[in-house]
Design a protein around this motif. Structure first.
Motif, PDB file in Angstrom:
ATOM      1  N   ARG A 159      -5.749 -26.003 -25.642  1.00 38.01           N
ATOM      2  CA  ARG A 159      -5.808 -26.010 -24.172  1.00 38.01           C
ATOM      3  C   ARG A 159      -5.204 -24.712 -23.645  1.00 38.01           C
ATOM      4  O   ARG A 159      -4.101 -24.347 -24.047  1.00 38.01           O
ATOM      5  N   VAL A 160      -5.931 -24.053 -22.787  1.00 41.47           N
ATOM      6  CA  VAL A 160      -5.429 -22.806 -22.188  1.00 41.47           C
ATOM      7  C   VAL A 160      -5.244 -23.062 -20.696  1.00 41.47           C
ATOM      8  O   VAL A 160      -6.153 -23.566 -20.038  1.00 41.47           O
ATOM      9  N   ASP A 161      -4.048 -22.782 -20.177  1.00 37.90           N
ATOM     10  CA  ASP A 161      -3.913 -22.856 -18.726  1.00 37.90           C
ATOM     11  C   ASP A 161      -3.102 -21.673 -18.206  1.00 37.90           C
ATOM     12  O   ASP A 161      -2.515 -20.919 -18.985  1.00 37.90           O
ATOM     13  N   PHE A 162      -3.143 -21.546 -16.905  1.00 37.56           N
ATOM     14  CA  PHE A 162      -2.583 -20.350 -16.265  1.00 37.56           C
ATOM     15  C   PHE A 162      -1.621 -20.760 -15.160  1.00 37.56           C
ATOM     16  O   PHE A 162      -1.947 -21.591 -14.331  1.00 37.56           O
ATOM     17  N   HIS A 163      -0.438 -20.203 -15.201  1.00 34.89           N
ATOM     18  CA  HIS A 163       0.544 -20.472 -14.159  1.00 34.89           C
ATOM     19  C   HIS A 163       1.342 -19.196 -13.981  1.00 34.89           C
ATOM     20  O   HIS A 163       1.626 -18.493 -14.935  1.00 34.89           O
ATOM     21  N   GLY A 164       1.701 -18.893 -12.753  1.00 30.34           N
ATOM     22  CA  GLY A 164       2.385 -17.621 -12.503  1.00 30.34           C
ATOM     23  C   GLY A 164       1.377 -16.496 -12.343  1.00 30.34           C
ATOM     24  O   GLY A 164       0.217 -16.726 -11.979  1.00 30.34           O
ATOM     25  N   PHE A 165       1.823 -15.287 -12.621  1.00 30.86           N
ATOM     26  CA  PHE A 165       1.033 -14.084 -12.331  1.00 30.86           C
ATOM     27  C   PHE A 165      -0.463 -14.232 -12.581  1.00 30.86           C
ATOM     28  O   PHE A 165      -0.889 -14.588 -13.678  1.00 30.86           O
ATOM     29  N   ARG A 166      -1.240 -13.948 -11.576  1.00 32.93           N
ATOM     30  CA  ARG A 166      -2.652 -13.634 -11.762  1.00 32.93           C
ATOM     31  C   ARG A 166      -2.925 -12.500 -10.785  1.00 32.93           C
ATOM     32  O   ARG A 166      -3.566 -12.653  -9.755  1.00 32.93           O
ATOM     33  N   SER A 167      -2.395 -11.347 -11.177  1.00 38.25           N
ATOM     34  CA  SER A 167      -2.268 -10.216 -10.251  1.00 38.25           C
ATOM     35  C   SER A 167      -3.238  -9.099 -10.582  1.00 38.25           C
ATOM     36  O   SER A 167      -3.331  -8.664 -11.727  1.00 38.25           O
ATOM     37  N   GLU A 168      -3.925  -8.631  -9.565  1.00 35.60           N
ATOM     38  CA  GLU A 168      -4.776  -7.450  -9.700  1.00 35.60           C
ATOM     39  C   GLU A 168      -3.902  -6.213  -9.923  1.00 35.60           C
ATOM     40  O   GLU A 168      -2.807  -6.135  -9.385  1.00 35.60           O
ATOM     41  N   GLY A 169      -4.421  -5.250 -10.636  1.00 38.60           N
ATOM     42  CA  GLY A 169      -3.784  -3.940 -10.659  1.00 38.60           C
ATOM     43  C   GLY A 169      -4.279  -3.134  -9.467  1.00 38.60           C
ATOM     44  O   GLY A 169      -5.255  -3.511  -8.821  1.00 38.60           O
ATOM     45  N   HIS A 170      -3.592  -2.048  -9.145  1.00 38.03           N
ATOM     46  CA  HIS A 170      -4.118  -1.160  -8.112  1.00 38.03           C
ATOM     47  C   HIS A 170      -3.467   0.219  -8.217  1.00 38.03           C
ATOM     48  O   HIS A 170      -2.426   0.371  -8.844  1.00 38.03           O
ATOM     49  N   LEU A 171      -4.138   1.177  -7.598  1.00 36.06           N
ATOM     50  CA  LEU A 171      -3.583   2.532  -7.549  1.00 36.06           C
ATOM     51  C   LEU A 171      -2.989   2.764  -6.167  1.00 36.06           C
ATOM     52  O   LEU A 171      -3.541   2.305  -5.162  1.00 36.06           O
ATOM     53  N   VAL A 172      -1.865   3.458  -6.132  1.00 36.93           N
ATOM     54  CA  VAL A 172      -1.185   3.751  -4.866  1.00 36.93           C
ATOM     55  C   VAL A 172      -1.917   4.887  -4.147  1.00 36.93           C
ATOM     56  O   VAL A 172      -2.362   5.856  -4.788  1.00 36.93           O
ATOM     57  N   ASP A 173      -2.059   4.756  -2.841  1.00 32.87           N
ATOM     58  CA  ASP A 173      -2.640   5.833  -2.036  1.00 32.87           C
ATOM     59  C   ASP A 173      -1.583   6.930  -1.867  1.00 32.87           C
ATOM     60  O   ASP A 173      -0.699   6.818  -1.018  1.00 32.87           O
ATOM     61  N   LEU A 174      -1.700   7.972  -2.687  1.00 36.81           N
ATOM     62  CA  LEU A 174      -0.674   9.021  -2.692  1.00 36.81           C
ATOM     63  C   LEU A 174      -0.761   9.932  -1.462  1.00 36.81           C
ATOM     64  O   LEU A 174       0.119  10.755  -1.234  1.00 36.81           O
ATOM     65  N   GLU A 175      -1.842   9.753  -0.681  1.00 38.59           N
ATOM     66  CA  GLU A 175      -1.998  10.554   0.536  1.00 38.59           C
ATOM     67  C   GLU A 175      -1.473   9.816   1.762  1.00 38.59           C
ATOM     68  O   GLU A 175      -1.524  10.348   2.867  1.00 38.59           O
ATOM     69  N   SER A 176      -1.044   8.593   1.594  1.00 33.54           N
ATOM     70  CA  SER A 176      -0.614   7.839   2.779  1.00 33.54           C
ATOM     71  C   SER A 176       0.603   8.535   3.390  1.00 33.54           C
ATOM     72  O   SER A 176       1.421   9.132   2.683  1.00 33.54           O
ATOM     73  N   PRO A 177       0.743   8.453   4.737  1.00 35.47           N
ATOM     74  CA  PRO A 177       1.835   9.187   5.397  1.00 35.47           C
ATOM     75  C   PRO A 177       3.207   8.811   4.849  1.00 35.47           C
ATOM     76  O   PRO A 177       4.086   9.667   4.716  1.00 35.47           O
ATOM     77  N   GLY A 178       3.396   7.542   4.516  1.00 36.59           N
ATOM     78  CA  GLY A 178       4.691   7.107   3.993  1.00 36.59           C
ATOM     79  C   GLY A 178       5.016   7.762   2.652  1.00 36.59           C
ATOM     80  O   GLY A 178       6.148   8.202   2.415  1.00 36.59           O
ATOM     81  N   VAL A 179       4.021   7.830   1.774  1.00 36.84           N
ATOM     82  CA  VAL A 179       4.259   8.445   0.465  1.00 36.84           C
ATOM     83  C   VAL A 179       4.539   9.943   0.635  1.00 36.84           C
ATOM     84  O   VAL A 179       5.438  10.498  -0.014  1.00 36.84           O
ATOM     85  N   CYS A 180       3.781  10.591   1.540  1.00 38.75           N
ATOM     86  CA  CYS A 180       4.018  12.026   1.783  1.00 38.75           C
ATOM     87  C   CYS A 180       5.426  12.255   2.329  1.00 38.75           C
ATOM     88  O   CYS A 180       6.104  13.216   1.942  1.00 38.75           O
ATOM     89  N   LEU A 181       5.861  11.347   3.194  1.00 36.70           N
ATOM     90  CA  LEU A 181       7.213  11.480   3.748  1.00 36.70           C
ATOM     91  C   LEU A 181       8.268  11.291   2.659  1.00 36.70           C
ATOM     92  O   LEU A 181       9.271  12.017   2.608  1.00 36.70           O
ATOM     93  N   LEU A 182       8.028  10.339   1.759  1.00 35.94           N
ATOM     94  CA  LEU A 182       8.966  10.119   0.667  1.00 35.94           C
ATOM     95  C   LEU A 182       9.035  11.361  -0.235  1.00 35.94           C
ATOM     96  O   LEU A 182      10.113  11.765  -0.679  1.00 35.94           O
ATOM     97  N   GLU A 183       7.876  11.973  -0.483  1.00 32.70           N
ATOM     98  CA  GLU A 183       7.855  13.203  -1.284  1.00 32.70           C
ATOM     99  C   GLU A 183       8.714  14.276  -0.610  1.00 32.70           C
ATOM    100  O   GLU A 183       9.479  14.976  -1.272  1.00 32.70           O
ATOM    101  N   ALA A 184       8.588  14.356   0.723  1.00 29.17           N
ATOM    102  CA  ALA A 184       9.358  15.364   1.467  1.00 29.17           C
ATOM    103  C   ALA A 184      10.858  15.070   1.377  1.00 29.17           C
ATOM    104  O   ALA A 184      11.673  15.989   1.205  1.00 29.17           O
TER     105      ALA A 184
END
Ligand SMILES: [Zn+2]
Length: 421
Positions: free
Chosen positions: A321-346
Motif C-alpha cells: 500500500r502506498v499513501d501520501f501525507h505531508g509534502f506534495r510540493s511543486e518546485g519553482h525558480l525564483v524571479d531574480l528580476e523581481s524588485p524585492g530580489v534586486c533590492l536585497l542584492e543591493a
C-alpha cells in the motif's frame, strides 16, 4: 549609506545579544512535530516584550483543508497554530513579509551529541543546538531587525508582517495557513540558514509511505510465514530506479548539478518480536523532483514503480500500500528580476562590497506556499549553519549579525523606495 541607515546598523550591533538570547530561548523548546507549543509560547512572549502585536493562526481551520495547495496529513491539528505579528495592516503600499519556521526535526538518538540538543551552548563563535540553525537564529534575526529599525527611531509605515510558523519540515501547511488568512503580502524574505546568498530556486518534494503486510509465523518454520521486512527491502531498487530517472530528466538550471533530486527513506519500521516472522513493514520517505514535474505525476510514478516491482519480482502477498501525507510540493525558480530580489542584492552589496552568490536548492522551503498559493515573489537569505538535521547542529554568530543587518537595511530601503519621504 545614509546616516539613518548607519544608525539602524549600529542598533543591530546593540541587539545582537538579545538576538542570541531569543535563539537560545527557542532552542530550549524542542519543537518537533506535534510538540511546538513551548516554542510558540516563548515566541509569543518575545513578540509581546518587543511591543509587537501578535495573532494566532490555527492549523485546524476547516476552510484551510479546502485550499487546493493544502497537503493532507494524518496527525492531529487541534491546538496547533502559527504566530503572526502584523504591523500597519491597513496601510497602503507594498506589504512586506518576513517568515520563518519554529518546528525542528527530531534529534534522536541524542547520545551522539556533545550536549543535549535542547540545551543551547556557544563555543568559538558558534551557537549549538537542534534548530539553532534551521531556523531559530533566522527567526530571531528577522524579528530583532524590525526591533532595531524601530529602536533607531525609523518609523515603519508600510504593512509588514512577521510570521513564525510550524509544519515547514513536513507539509508546508503552516505558511499556507498564513497566506490563506490573507497574510501573503507582496514580497517575502525567509532567513533559512543557507547563508548570505540569494536563493534562486527549489526542487519539488513528495512525502510517501509504503506498507507491506506479511504472514506471521513461529521461527521454528520460517517458511510458514511471509517476511514483510524482507519483502520491503526488495522494493528499494525500484524506488532508486525512479530516483535515477528523475535525475536523468533534469533540465536547466538543475542540469549542472550531478544529482539534485534525492530519494530518502527516512523511517523504517516493522515486525514485533525477535522470534516471529515479521508481519508488517512500513517505510516513510521523500523524493525530490524538477520544477517542471507536478507532484501528482511523481506520486503516480511512485505508485506504479512499487506495483510493477511487486509483480515483476513475484513478491508474496497483496500489493504494497502506498499513501501520501505531508509534502506534495511543486518546485519553482525564483524571479531574480523581481524588485524585492534586486533590492536585497543591493543591500548585500552595501554591506559586503560584493555581489551576492545565488543558491539553487535541492530541497523545499515555505517559499513554495507564497509562490504557488499567492503568486508572491520572494527568496531566502539567512545565517550560515552547519549540520542542520544532523548531530551538533550549529549556527555562526557573525552570520546572525549579518542577517540582522541585511533584514534591517532591507526594511529601511524597501520602505524608502516605495513610500514618499
Ligand atoms: Zn528550515
Amino acid at each position: 549609506m545614509q546616516d539613518r541607515e548607519r544608525r539602524v546598523l549600529a542598533q543591530c550591533d546593540e541587539v545582537l545579544d538579545q538576538t542570541l538570547e531569543m535563539t537560545s530561548d527557542l532552542v530550549r523548546e524542542y519543537s518537533v512535530l506535534g510538540h511546538e507549543r513551548g516554542a510558540l509560547e516563548v515566541m509569543e512572549g518575545w513578540f509581546e516584550r518587543l511591543g509587537l502585536p501578535v495573532e494566532r493562526i490555527p492549523l485546524d481551520d476547516p476552510s484551510l483543508a479546502q485550499n487546493p495547495h493544502h497537503a493532507p496529513v494524518d496527525w492531529p491539528l487541534g491546538n496547533r497554530y502559527n504566530l503572526v505579528a502584523a504591523l500597519n495592516p491597513e496601510a497602503s503600499g507594498p506589504h512586506l513579509v518576513f517568515n520563518g519556521h519554529l518546528d525542528v526535526v527530531p534529534a534522536e538518538p541524542t547520545d551522539t551529541w556533545t550536549r543535549p540538543p535542547w540545551e543551547p551552548w556557544q563555543q568559538e563563535g558558534w551557537l549549538y543546538g537542534r534548530g539553532a540553525g534551521d531556523m531559530k537564529a533566522g527567526i530571531a534575526a528577522m524579528v530583532m531587525a524590525v526591533h532595531a529599525v524601530r529602536q533607531a527611531g525609523v518609523e515603519i509605515r508600510l504593512p509588514l508582517t512577521l510570521q513564525t510558523v510550524i509544519e515547514e519540515e513536513c507539509s508546508g501547511n503552516g505558511a499556507l495557513a498564513c497566506i490563506h488568512r490573507g497574510h501573503g503580502g507582496d514580497f517575502v524574505l525567509i532567513p533559512e540558514p543557507f547563508g548570505a546568498r540569494i536563493y534562486s530556486g527549489q526542487a519539488g518534494v513528495v512525502r510517501f509511505r509504503v506498507r507491506v503486510d506479511g504472514v506471521p509465523a513461529h521461527v521454528l518454520d520460517t517458511s510458514a510465514g511471509s517476511d514483510a521486512i524482507e519483502t520491503m527491502q526488495r522494493l528499494f531498487p525500484a524506488l532508486k530506479k525512479l530516483e535515477a530517472e528523475l535525475n536523468a530528466e533534469r533540465l536547466p538550471p538543475y542540469d549542472v548539478m550531478a544529482h539534485p533530486f534525492n530519494l530518502n527513506i527516512g523511517r523504517f519500521e516493522g515486525g514485533n518480536w525477535a522470534s516471529s516472522v515479521p508481519a508488517h513493514a512500513v517505510i516513510e520517505g521523500r523524493i525530490g523532483f524538477a520544477p517542471e514535474a507536478s507532484p501528482a505525476s511523481v506520486m503516480q510514478r511512485l505508485v506504479v514503480a512499487v506495483q510493477d516491482a511487486h509483480v515483476e519480482l513475484e513478491l508474496p502477498g497483496e500489493p504494497p500500500r502506498v499513501d501520501f501525507h505531508g509534502f506534495r510540493s511543486e518546485g519553482h525558480l525564483v524571479d531574480l528580476e523581481s524588485p524585492g530580489v534586486c533590492l536585497l542584492e543591493a543591500c548585500h552589496r552595501a554591506l559586503t562590497g560584493r555581489d551576492a552568490e545565488h543558491y539553487l536548492s535541492t530541497c523545499t522551503t515555505d517559499l513554495r506556499a507564497f509562490h504557488v498559493a499567492a503568486g508572491v515573489a520572494g527568496t531566502c537569505y539567512g545565517p550560515v549553519a552547519e549540520r542542520i538535521h544532523g548531530v551538533d547542529e550549529r549556527v555562526n554568530i557573525e552570520s546572525i549579525r549579518h542577517t540582522l543587518k541585511a533584514y534591517a537595511l532591507f526594511l529601511c530601503r524597501w520602505q524608502q523606495q516605495v513610500v514618499a519621504p
